[in-house]
Design an enzyme around this catalytic site. Structure first.
Site, PDB file in Angstrom:
ATOM      1  CG  ASP A  79      11.257   6.121 -15.622  1.00  0.00           C
ATOM      2  OD1 ASP A  79      11.091   6.776 -16.611  1.00  0.00           O
ATOM      3  OD2 ASP A  79      12.259   5.089 -15.639  1.00  0.00           O
TER       4      ASP A  79
ATOM      5  CG  ASP B  71     -23.515  -9.575   6.749  1.00  0.00           C
ATOM      6  OD1 ASP B  71     -23.674  -9.540   5.510  1.00  0.00           O
ATOM      7  OD2 ASP B  71     -24.119  -8.715   7.507  1.00  0.00           O
TER       8      ASP B  71
ATOM      9  CG  ASP C  56       7.229   9.586 -17.902  1.00  0.00           C
ATOM     10  OD1 ASP C  56       6.737  10.003 -19.206  1.00  0.00           O
ATOM     11  OD2 ASP C  56       8.129   9.049 -17.729  1.00  0.00           O
TER      12      ASP C  56
ATOM     13  CG  ASP D  83       9.817   6.060 -22.382  1.00  0.00           C
ATOM     14  OD1 ASP D  83       9.677   6.019 -23.644  1.00  0.00           O
ATOM     15  OD2 ASP D  83      10.585   6.568 -21.727  1.00  0.00           O
TER      16      ASP D  83
ATOM     17  CG  ASN E  51     -28.013  -9.219   7.940  1.00  0.00           C
ATOM     18  OD1 ASN E  51     -28.215  -9.161   6.611  1.00  0.00           O
ATOM     19  ND2 ASN E  51     -27.342  -8.085   8.644  1.00  0.00           N
TER      20      ASN E  51
ATOM     21  CG  ASN F  37     -34.224 -11.562   1.872  1.00  0.00           C
ATOM     22  OD1 ASN F  37     -34.504 -12.612   1.482  1.00  0.00           O
ATOM     23  ND2 ASN F  37     -33.036 -11.441   2.611  1.00  0.00           N
TER      24      ASN F  37
ATOM     25  CD  GLU G 297     -25.499  -5.556   8.257  1.00  0.00           C
ATOM     26  OE1 GLU G 297     -25.710  -6.451   9.097  1.00  0.00           O
ATOM     27  OE2 GLU G 297     -26.255  -5.283   7.446  1.00  0.00           O
TER      28      GLU G 297
END
Length: 925
Positions: free
Chosen positions: A667, A764, A671, A376, A760, A735, A334
């Site tokens: 630029d 995390d 382009d 370029d 868990n 798991n 999550e």
């Protein structure tokens, strides 16, 4: 609409009338039905102004041709708000908080909490609520700081608009550049090639003005706009020739316009289908989704099996249901969105410190994966400071006549002045003794011009001689002065000026043409950019106005011209370019130069900076190729010269078809298509507004070394994201086996639901520091493409290793410690909780690098500190009030000896399997 039409009404009254009308439309979310009503209102308003002349429209907005004064503009900005669209505005904190809270996994936790409350298990209820608060808080904090950081970085890149502005109502107006967000209705804006239209505007003047409306219509062909027209009511909005809409851009020509509406009161804000369009999902995003879906599928498949097996073995179906739901939460990463977003945000901040601004966060991944960079040469490989060094006649002798004609063309043209125009003007102005500025302003006045385009590759101005004493009764001479690319200009010439004597004209024969081409090629080989100047005497009647000129008339006007001479410009290579290109090559990024300049100049510059020049091709040659040959040619070529804007996009798309991740650095106006078509569009802060708007990343300094730093950071960001995904996928996959074995064997749940959730959450938290981690040096030396197959193989190979030691823990607790009954279930559950948390947390160090952790490579301090804290918490938690509330129990001291042995063995086995994996697949992350 009465408020808009009433000429005598005050601006404030009109504003409130408009706002009232819009407030009826903007209620709640932006949806198609609302947009339809708003679109009708906007179209009606624009149609009325399109049917009016310029002065009437300006008066209706309580403005003047001199522009708004500072105080009036400030008041209107407060009334109308910033000139931004709602969908581009930064998300509010409460919206981010709502998104963080309204997440499926939080809902599952709350459902579990409600069930716990219904069964009077208040301790579990309070822990689950605390977990929800912590989960929401972490995600909210990460996304809020990410959003704020991205917004601050975006503010560094501003699109500017030129407006007429007065210091006060009594002073005349003057041109001034302001942030486009500060544009308000009533401003007079000055438009030229490359400008974005800053709002819905009514043109007041126009000169050969062509606008791209592809952002609204998808059509690539430009549309000509003419200010003097007054449209009939009922004309479709996109066909109004005196109206320009926000989101479109000027391709060529120039003009002025009065701003009618801004922000959410513009036409583009009514097109929900346009606003709802998102950038195409890139490979990394697709990969994250696939992994998430895969883990969710595991979860959905596991839950029924776990519930049934647990129910059959324990006979407690209610607790088995809670256990199964907790397993579902435990098997789902999550934190994945938060970790990825935090990683991207950190990457963006790090790149900003290297003068590299990220407009779109997920572009960082593509920058890291980029293996071909198309660029370029001007300003990237060269110094971006062009100097005119020669002005030669047909005999290769310096000629003041050629310089004068070149100066007239550059001085009087009103389009976007490029580096060559500026070089001509700077040279002429610096030579005081030549008096170029006086020569231009005192002797000539401009009648008209034909703007540059990328097909003709030339620009013409039509001038009329003022005559002696500026007496209009004297005889006048009208002349067209044109400058442009060598071959295109020779195609328009029929004569050659041999000397300053106007009568010294000779026919441009094939031999003479070949001679002139040879001169130009020789200058190109010396690394000089070459333009040609030509002239044509025009009759006083018949060429008064080139507005709306047809192609046939244009071809006639720019034909039968007199060749005057050459202009040669020097833009020397940057000293830093060679080193930057060498580093890019070391990082396996191939550089391809795509330019509209001649091949000889491009080859000379590329040879000087170390780019291979064996495989080159030009735009005209590409036009003759079939698709397969085209793709093969551009893949091999390192220099592509004389390309049109469309060809640049075609090259980008061809390279992408060959499974390359392509970056494009540009630029200019030409382009923009390629910037949008590339996997990652890169521009510079000094680029045209169109280019900056199309780009994903903006360099504050036009230097390849800045881009090298960006590529390095992009690869670190990509690698850290892959770390988390592979860790989460392999851990959860392992798991699966452990829980299946435990559920089929044990007469009680191997862990309580609250244990799974706590484990868990702690795992995390231990991974939150991954965005601050470093990568192996050789990882950043090569681009890494997203590989769903690689994720799957990693998960299958590394995941089951943890199950071996989980099952070993089960056997130890079952046989050695005799935890075989419900009475000793808490001891068994506590033991697996600690072993599982320790192996999952410490394996972060094993998986984050392909080297031997703690010996050959040590993680970044944040990772070390956080994982150490989590390990400490995991060992200590059974002795805390939280452990007591979760029905954990104290374990015998001898168990921790087993745990140490299991963890050490686990790390050794992971390192061995890692060695075999790298040997087999030649990569790790």
């Amino acid at each position: 609409m009465n408020g808009v039409n009433a000429g005598s009404a005050t601006m404030s009254g009109r504003v409130h009338a408009v706002q009232k009308s819009f407030s009826r439309c903007f209620c709640g979310s932006f949806v198609l039905q609302v947009s339809t009503g708003l679109e009708a209102f906007v179209q009606s308003t624009l149609s009325i102004n399109a049917a009016s002349d310029g002065p009437t429209t300006v008066a209706r907005l309580d403005s003047t041709y001199e522009g708004l004064d500072v105080q009036t503009a400030k008041v209107r900005l407060e009334e109308f708000g910033p000139n931004v669209l709602s969908h581009k505005s930064r998300a509010t904190w409460w919206w981010i908080l709502w998104n963080a809270f309204f997440h499926p996994f939080n809902m599952i936790l709350l459902v579990l909490a409600a069930i716990s409350g219904a069964t009077s298990d208040m301790s579990t209820l309070s822990i689950m609520v605390a977990m929800v608060v912590l989960s929401v808080g972490l995600r909210f904090w990460q996304e809020l700081t990410s959003t704020q950081a991205a917004s601050k970085l975006s503010e560094l890149v501003q699109c500017r608009s030129t407006v007429m502005r007065r210091r006060n109502s009594s002073e005349p107006g003057s041109e001034m550049e302001i942030n486009q967000k500060d544009v308000v209705p009533g401003y007079i804006v000055v438009l030229s090639s490359g400008d974005l239209i800053p709002g819905d505007v009514r043109l007041l003047t126009s000169k050969d003005m062509f606008v791209s409306q592809s952002s609204l219509t998808g059509e690539c062909m430009p549309v000509e706009k003419q200010a003097e027209l007054m449209e009939e009511k009922g004309t479709p909005l996109l066909e109004l020739r005196n109206i320009c809409l926000m989101g479109t851009n000027v391709l060529s020509g120039s003009g002025t316009a009065v701003v009618l509406s801004t922000g959410d009161k513009t036409y583009i804000s009514t097109i929900s289908s346009v606003l709802s369009q998102r950038a195409p999902v890139n490979a990394f995003q697709q990969g994250v989704r696939r992994v998430s879906y895969l883990l969710i599928c595991f979860m959905l498949a596991m839950v029924p099996i776990v519930i049934v097996l647990s129910g059959l073995t324990t006979k407690h179906w209610g607790s088995s249901l809670l256990f199964g739901i907790s397993v579902a939460v435990g098997l789902t990463p999550e934190m994945l969105p938060m970790i990825v977003n935090a990683n991207l945000a950190r990457g963006a901040k790090a790149m900003a410190s290297k003068k590299c601004i990220v407009k779109r966060l997920d572009a960082i991944q593509n920058l890291g994966a980029m293996d071909i960079l198309c660029t370029d040469k001007t300003g990237t490989l060269t110094n971006d400071h062009v100097v005119m060094i020669q002005y030669l006649d047909c005999h290769e002798a310096s000629s003041l006549r050629v310089l004068q004609f070149a100066y007239l063309n550059a001085f009087f043209q009103t389009g976007l002045k490029n580096l060559l125009d500026k070089a001509i003007i700077e040279f002429g102005d610096s030579a005081v003794d030549l008096g170029m500025s006086n020569y231009a302003t005192l002797k000539w006045e401009k009648i008209d011009e034909i703007p540059f385009d990328f097909e003709r590759r030339r620009l013409s101005v039509i001038l009329e001689e003022k005559g002696p004493g500026h007496d209009p009764s004297n005889d006048k001479k009208r002349i067209m002065v044109t400058k442009g690319a060598l071959e295109e200009m020779l195609n328009a010439c029929s004569w050659v000026q041999e000397s300053d004597d106007e009568s010294s004209l000779t026919l441009l024969t094939d031999d003479k043409r070949t001679q002139l081409l040879t001169v130009g090629e020789k200058l190109n080989i010396d690394g000089l950019r070459v333009l040609v100047v030509a002239t044509k005497i025009l009759p006083l009647k018949g060429f008064e106005d080139f507005s709306g000129i047809s192609n046939r008339k244009l071809e006639f006007a720019e034909s039968d011209m007199v060749f005057q001479g050459f202009l040669a410009f020097l833009d020397p290579p940057k000293d830093s370019a060679k080193d930057a290109l060498r580093v890019l090559a070391q990082k396996s990024v191939q550089v391809k130069v795509m330019t509209g300049d001649t091949l000889a100049v491009a080859v000379k510059v590329c040879r000087d900076v170390g780019i291979p020049t064996e495989h080159v091709v030009t735009g005209p040659e590409l036009l003759l190729m079939e698709k397969e040959e085209f793709n093969a040619t551009v893949l091999q070529a390192t220099i592509l010269a004389k390309l049109t804007p469309t060809q640049k996009l075609d090259v980008i798309q061809a390279l992408k078809v060959e499974a390359h991740t392509v970056g494009f650095l540009g630029d200019g106006i030409n382009d923009a298509p390629a910037l949008k078509g590339a996997d990652v569009g890169i521009s510079v802060d000094t680029a045209t507004s169109v280019a900056k708007d199309a780009a994903d990343i903006i360099l504050l300094q036009k230097d390849l070394n800045v881009l090298v730093d960006g590529v390095h950071r992009g690869r670190i960001t990509h690698g850290n994201s892959i770390k988390y995904i592979k860790m989460a996928a392999s851990s959860n996959f392992g798991n699966v086996f452990s829980i299946l074995v435990a559920s089929a064997w044990l007469p009680f749940d191997p862990m309580r639901p609250i244990h799974i959730l706590t484990q868990n959450l702690l795992y995390d938290i231990s991974q939150i520091s991954i965005p601050w981690d470093k990568m192996d040096a050789h990882f950043t030396d090569v681009p890494h493409q997203w590989s769903a197959k690689g994720i799957g193989m990693f998960m299958v190979c590394m995941g089951p290793i943890s199950s071996i030691f989980d099952i070993t823990t089960f056997l130890t607790m079952w046989y050695y410690y005799g935890c075989q009954t419900d009475a000793r279930a808490s001891e068994f559950q506590t033991a697996w909780f600690i072993e599982g948390l320790l192996t999952q947390t410490l394996v972060i160090h094993m998986l984050r690098t392909e080297r031997i952790p703690f010996i050959q490579d040590i993680a970044a301090p944040p990772v070390l500190i956080l994982t150490t804290i989590i390990v400490g918490i995991g060992i200590a938690i059974p002795w805390t009030p939280i452990g007591k509330a979760e029905h954990m129990t104290h374990l015998p001291a001898s168990y921790f000896g087993f745990v140490a042995l299991f963890v050490l063995s686990y790390c050794i086995l992971v390192q061995f399997v890692k060695f075999l994996y790298i040997r087999k697949f030649k990569s790790w992350l």
